[in-house]
Write a protein that holds these residues in place. Structure first.
Motif, short mmCIF file in Angstrom:
data_model
loop_
_atom_site.label_atom_id
_atom_site.label_comp_id
_atom_site.label_asym_id
_atom_site.label_seq_id
_atom_site.Cartn_x
_atom_site.Cartn_y
_atom_site.Cartn_z
N GLN A 144 0.83 -1.20 0.00
CA GLN A 144 0.00 0.00 0.00
C GLN A 144 0.87 1.26 0.00
OE1 GLN A 144 -3.37 -0.34 -0.15
NE2 GLN A 144 -3.17 -2.57 -0.03
N ALA A 145 0.26 2.39 -0.34
CA ALA A 145 0.98 3.66 -0.37
C ALA A 145 0.96 4.33 1.00
CB ALA A 145 0.38 4.58 -1.43
N SER A 146 1.34 3.57 2.04
CA SER A 146 1.29 4.08 3.40
C SER A 146 2.19 3.24 4.30
CB SER A 146 -0.15 4.04 3.92
OG SER A 146 -0.21 4.18 5.33
N GLY A 147 3.01 3.91 5.10
CA GLY A 147 3.85 3.18 6.03
C GLY A 147 3.04 2.50 7.11
N GLU B 60 12.74 -3.12 2.06
CA GLU B 60 12.07 -4.40 1.78
C GLU B 60 10.90 -4.24 0.82
OE1 GLU B 60 13.15 -6.65 6.00
OE2 GLU B 60 11.39 -5.36 5.85
N ILE B 61 10.10 -3.20 1.01
CA ILE B 61 8.96 -3.04 0.09
C ILE B 61 9.43 -2.61 -1.29
CG2 ILE B 61 7.29 -2.57 1.94
CD1 ILE B 61 7.28 0.36 0.93
N ALA B 62 10.56 -1.90 -1.36
CA ALA B 62 11.12 -1.56 -2.67
C ALA B 62 11.54 -2.83 -3.40
CB ALA B 62 12.30 -0.61 -2.51
N ARG C 295 8.93 11.28 7.55
CA ARG C 295 9.81 11.33 6.39
C ARG C 295 9.72 10.06 5.55
NH1 ARG C 295 13.61 12.91 10.23
NH2 ARG C 295 14.94 11.12 9.74
N ILE C 296 9.82 8.91 6.22
CA ILE C 296 9.83 7.67 5.43
C ILE C 296 8.45 7.32 4.90
CG2 ILE C 296 11.84 6.78 6.65
CD1 ILE C 296 10.02 4.86 8.14
N ASP C 297 7.39 7.90 5.47
CA ASP C 297 6.06 7.65 4.93
C ASP C 297 5.96 8.18 3.50
OD1 ASP C 297 3.38 6.56 5.48
OD2 ASP C 297 2.71 8.62 5.16
N LYS C 298 6.70 9.23 3.19
CA LYS C 298 6.72 9.75 1.82
C LYS C 298 7.36 8.72 0.89
CE LYS C 298 7.09 14.55 3.39
NZ LYS C 298 5.72 14.93 3.04
N GLN C 299 8.33 7.97 1.40
CA GLN C 299 8.95 6.91 0.60
C GLN C 299 8.00 5.73 0.42
OE1 GLN C 299 12.39 6.51 3.23
NE2 GLN C 299 13.70 7.45 1.67
N TYR C 300 7.32 5.34 1.50
CA TYR C 300 6.32 4.28 1.39
C TYR C 300 5.27 4.64 0.34
CZ TYR C 300 7.65 1.58 5.61
OH TYR C 300 8.28 0.78 6.54
N ILE D 158 6.63 4.26 -3.25
CA ILE D 158 6.84 2.86 -3.63
C ILE D 158 5.51 2.14 -3.80
CG2 ILE D 158 7.90 0.67 -2.95
CD1 ILE D 158 9.90 2.40 -1.28
N GLY D 159 4.57 2.38 -2.87
CA GLY D 159 3.26 1.73 -2.96
C GLY D 159 2.44 2.18 -4.15
N ASN D 160 2.62 3.41 -4.58
CA ASN D 160 1.89 3.93 -5.74
C ASN D 160 2.46 3.44 -7.06
OD1 ASN D 160 -0.19 5.46 -4.61
ND2 ASN D 160 1.09 7.29 -4.39
N ALA D 161 3.69 2.95 -7.03
CA ALA D 161 4.38 2.57 -8.27
C ALA D 161 3.87 1.26 -8.85
CB ALA D 161 5.89 2.47 -8.01
N VAL D 162 4.04 1.12 -10.14
CA VAL D 162 3.84 -0.17 -10.80
C VAL D 162 5.10 -0.98 -10.57
CG1 VAL D 162 3.49 -1.34 -13.01
CG2 VAL D 162 2.38 0.87 -12.59
N PRO D 163 4.98 -2.24 -10.13
CA PRO D 163 6.19 -3.06 -9.96
C PRO D 163 7.01 -3.07 -11.25
CG PRO D 163 4.29 -4.19 -9.02
CD PRO D 163 3.76 -2.98 -9.75
N VAL D 164 8.29 -2.85 -11.12
CA VAL D 164 9.15 -2.68 -12.29
C VAL D 164 9.07 -3.87 -13.23
CG1 VAL D 164 11.52 -2.33 -13.07
CG2 VAL D 164 10.70 -1.15 -11.03
#
Length: 423
Positions: free
Chosen positions: A310-313, A349-351, A375-380, A383-389
């Motif tokens: 998800q797009a949330s820590g 790990e989620i990345a 701060r890291i919630d912005k990273q979560y 990553i959560g919003n992204a399409v898996p590469v």
């Protein structure tokens, strides 16, 4: 789609059964109306005039680009088409090696648009400098640069309660502007990604309208639900991919067959992806777990694939270590052993679970006065919003092979529309 006032379960009836020409007329009127509200901006003209369009490449315009999971997957597919799968994947593991060959990709991203500041910062840290990043509300971008393909996952705030016609619902302006970019630039192909729920909204009426609207822009359109784990992603993640090919282009897109599963390569598991990070996982979101969080199981075993990231820590799945959660009632689960044996998956790990390479950097905004969680919630979120590469790469591979053959035949620029020809 209209919800009637009948008692009991909500009843839906289809939107007006417009002809293809009527749909196109409504769409064009709406887009003309939206375009007329955009004020000409010299700065925007300068941005677009500086794009690095290359005749020997398949140039990509990326909308709602975020940190670039979809873009990176497409770039990797384009590289694989040129130098081979094995060599491309080998280079992908090292930033130094990948940067030395990534320019060989048949796909060449020239322009991105997104409002998420930290995601744009991440994109800049990980992609070539030639990409023009436009951090501006898409509703205020009057003209888009010419391109060969448009990709992006458009948000759909109005689709959950669709009006009489999607194009008439002002909440769907972002969807309208994706179509506006297509009508304006007429790329050979577009790829749009969205959530699984789109298929069942209004008993299938919403996806029907979306296909009709995209088709009226001049494209043969199809859609399919894909699960990321079927393509080497250690995650259960269903997403809809809508692919359109311009009607004058002789290309029939075929969705990729699963590469992983019972009849192929074994599914990639959490153990495959993150077991080596157990002693050094990096930062992870901390704090108590809400009643909603504990309303269902949040922990997978090492031999399984992760829940959807998800797009949330705060909503990140639990790390596989420790005892499994225990169901103690309806919508009520217990953390066995307490919070000290149950932590959320880390950013790193989620990345990995989203199949980003370890060298990919995610910006946290740089606000040192903010809490670590903030701060890291912005990273979560990025990553959560992204399409898996690797899911993006699988979707892109058939297009990469086609683009390569098209460019070799020097047909790519035939029938090109000027970027401002329709407005």
């Amino acid at each position: 789609m209209i919800k009637t006032n009948e008692r009991g379960r909500g009843k839906f009836k289809p939107a007006p059964d417009y002809s293809t020409e009527e749909v196109k007329n409504i769409l064009m009127e709406k887009i003309a109306e939206e375009t007329s509200l955009i004020i000409d901006n010299e700065e925007d003209e300068k941005v677009i005039s500086n794009v690095d369009f290359k005749d020997g490449k398949f140039n990509i315009l990326s909308l709602f680009s975020g940190a670039g999971g979809l873009d990176l997957g497409f770039e990797l597919a384009g590289l694989s088409a040129v130098i081979g799968e094995e060599e491309a994947l080998k280079a992908f593991n090292s930033k130094e090696k990948y940067d030395s060959v990534r320019q060989k990709s048949i796909f060449h991203t020239i322009y991105t648009n997104d409002l998420f500041k930290e995601a744009n910062e991440s994109y800049k840290l990980n992609f070539p400098e030639n990409v023009i990043q436009h951090q501006k509300d898409i509703r205020k971008v009057k003209f888009f640069p010419k391109c060969n393909m448009i990709i992006g996952g458009f948000p759909c705030p109005g689709f959950s309660e669709a009006g009489p016609r999607l194009v008439d619902d002002e909440r769907n302006f972002l969807y309208i502007h994706f179509i506006r970019s297509l009508i304006q630039t007429q790329p050979e192909i577009f790829v749009a990604e969205n959530v699984k729920g789109m298929l069942t909204l209004g008993k299938g009426e919403v996806i029907k309208q979306i296909v009709e609207d995209f088709a009226s822009a001049g494209y043969n359109v199809q859609f399919k639900l894909l699960n990321a784990r079927d393509y080497g992603v250690p995650q259960l993640r269903d997403r809809v991919f809508i692919v359109g090919v311009r009607k004058d282009i002789d290309f029939k897109y075929n969705y990729p067959n699963p590469t992983h599963g019972p009849e192929g390569i074994p599914y990639k598991t959490l153990k495959d992806a993150i077991y080596d990070l157990r002693s050094n996982p990096g930062d992870y979101y901390t704090g108590s777990y809400s009643t909603i969080y504990l309303s269902r199981n949040r922990k997978k075993k090492w031999e399984e694939q992760s829940f959807t990231i998800q797009a949330s820590g705060r909503q990140a799945p639990l790390h596989p270590d420790g005892p499994p959660m225990e169901k103690i009632g309806k919508d009520k689960w217990l953390l066995v052993g307490g919070e000290e044996q149950n932590r959320r998956l880390s950013v790193k790990e989620i990345a990995r679970i989203q199949t980003f390479p370890d060298w990919f950097v995610f910006s946290d905004g740089g606000n040192t006065s903010a809490s670590l969680n903030s701060r890291i919630d912005k990273q979560y979120k990025q990553i959560g919003n992204a399409v898996p590469v690797m899911l993006a790469k699988a979707v892109a591979q058939p297009i990469a092979e086609f683009a390569l053959s098209l460019l070799e035949n020097k047909e790519i620029n035939q029938g090109r529309y000027l970027q401002n020809s329709l407005f």
